[in-house]
Design a protein around this motif. Structure first.
Motif, PDB file in Angstrom:
ATOM      1  N   GLN A   1       0.833  -1.204   0.000  1.00  0.00           N
ATOM      2  CA  GLN A   1       0.000   0.000   0.000  1.00  0.00           C
ATOM      3  C   GLN A   1       0.862   1.246   0.000  1.00  0.00           C
ATOM      4  O   GLN A   1       1.844   1.337   0.725  1.00  0.00           O
ATOM      5  N   THR A   2       0.494   2.206  -0.845  1.00  0.00           N
ATOM      6  CA  THR A   2       1.149   3.504  -0.837  1.00  0.00           C
ATOM      7  C   THR A   2       0.351   4.413   0.087  1.00  0.00           C
ATOM      8  O   THR A   2      -0.871   4.438   0.047  1.00  0.00           O
ATOM      9  N   GLN A   3       1.020   5.143   0.927  1.00  0.00           N
ATOM     10  CA  GLN A   3       0.349   6.013   1.892  1.00  0.00           C
ATOM     11  C   GLN A   3      -0.086   7.304   1.219  1.00  0.00           C
ATOM     12  O   GLN A   3       0.694   7.924   0.505  1.00  0.00           O
ATOM     13  N   GLN A   4      -1.325   7.687   1.464  1.00  0.00           N
ATOM     14  CA  GLN A   4      -1.838   8.954   0.961  1.00  0.00           C
ATOM     15  C   GLN A   4      -2.411   9.722   2.149  1.00  0.00           C
ATOM     16  O   GLN A   4      -3.608   9.899   2.274  1.00  0.00           O
TER      17      GLN A   4
ATOM     18  N   THR B   1      -5.281  12.821   2.244  1.00  0.00           N
ATOM     19  CA  THR B   1      -6.138  12.822   1.067  1.00  0.00           C
ATOM     20  C   THR B   1      -7.568  12.524   1.492  1.00  0.00           C
ATOM     21  O   THR B   1      -7.819  11.576   2.212  1.00  0.00           O
TER      22      THR B   1
ATOM     23  N   VAL C   1     -10.135  10.267  -3.674  1.00  0.00           N
ATOM     24  CA  VAL C   1      -9.292   9.918  -4.809  1.00  0.00           C
ATOM     25  C   VAL C   1      -9.716  10.775  -5.995  1.00  0.00           C
ATOM     26  O   VAL C   1     -10.902  10.992  -6.239  1.00  0.00           O
TER      27      VAL C   1
ATOM     28  N   TRP D   1      -7.660  -0.140  -1.443  1.00  0.00           N
ATOM     29  CA  TRP D   1      -7.809  -0.091   0.013  1.00  0.00           C
ATOM     30  C   TRP D   1      -8.880   0.946   0.315  1.00  0.00           C
ATOM     31  O   TRP D   1      -8.750   2.113  -0.071  1.00  0.00           O
TER      32      TRP D   1
ATOM     33  N   ASP E   1      -9.180   4.852   0.123  1.00  0.00           N
ATOM     34  CA  ASP E   1      -7.995   5.444   0.768  1.00  0.00           C
ATOM     35  C   ASP E   1      -6.823   5.478  -0.187  1.00  0.00           C
ATOM     36  O   ASP E   1      -6.126   6.475  -0.305  1.00  0.00           O
ATOM     37  N   SER E   2      -6.581   4.360  -0.874  1.00  0.00           N
ATOM     38  CA  SER E   2      -5.503   4.311  -1.852  1.00  0.00           C
ATOM     39  C   SER E   2      -5.752   3.156  -2.803  1.00  0.00           C
ATOM     40  O   SER E   2      -6.604   2.298  -2.569  1.00  0.00           O
TER      41      SER E   2
ATOM     42  N   THR F   1      -3.632   0.859  -6.304  1.00  0.00           N
ATOM     43  CA  THR F   1      -2.500   0.682  -7.202  1.00  0.00           C
ATOM     44  C   THR F   1      -2.909  -0.276  -8.295  1.00  0.00           C
ATOM     45  O   THR F   1      -3.591  -1.260  -8.044  1.00  0.00           O
TER      46      THR F   1
END
Length: 139
Positions: free
Chosen positions: A69-72, A75, A78, A94, A134-135, A137
């Protein structure tokens, strides 16, 4: 007294024609191909830019791994332009409340995204508001 052997909605059209002409039951719906609402379609339904005419589910399961998971942080929603790059690609999502799953987006709107969600056995049609994501990819 009501005659149960008689149809409540008689029509002069044969039943087979009524079955194929859905506009008989929903005359206020526009004709998919444009033109007159009561005539035959003048052309196929329009395809929006970035959409595919064959927007069905993938023919194979998603990858067997879970991407990192990439943290945002910070935010709130999206951006539709960001997830639009994942159209027709395997995408790991996520959500808020710690839900996560493989997704195959086929439509991105201003505030929502729709496509197919993998339930562990098959693809199910699914749509969600972008502010719940939330994020994500895509691979």
């Amino acid at each position: 007294m009501y005659d149960w052997n008689r149809s409540c909605c008689e029509s002069s059209q044969p039943y087979s024609q009524l079955e194929t002409d859905k506009r008989f039951f929903f005359p206020w719906f526009p004709n998919q191909g444009g033109g007159s609402a009561f005539g035959p379609p003048s052309s196929p339904p329009p395809i929006e830019p970035g959409q595919s005419p064959q927007a069905g589910p993938p023919s194979e399961p998603p990858p067997s791994f879970v991407p990192q998971q990439t943290q945002q942080i910070g935010t709130f929603a999206v951006d539709p332009g960001g997830i639009r790059g994942c159209l027709f690609r395997f995408t790991y999502v996520w959500l808020d409340r710690f839900q996560q799953f493989w997704f195959y987006p086929t439509f991105v709107g201003r505030t929502s995204v729709a496509g197919y969600r993998w339930n562990g056995f098959r693809w199910m049609y699914f749509g969600i508001d972008l502010n719940r994501i939330d994020s994500f990819t895509c691979v």
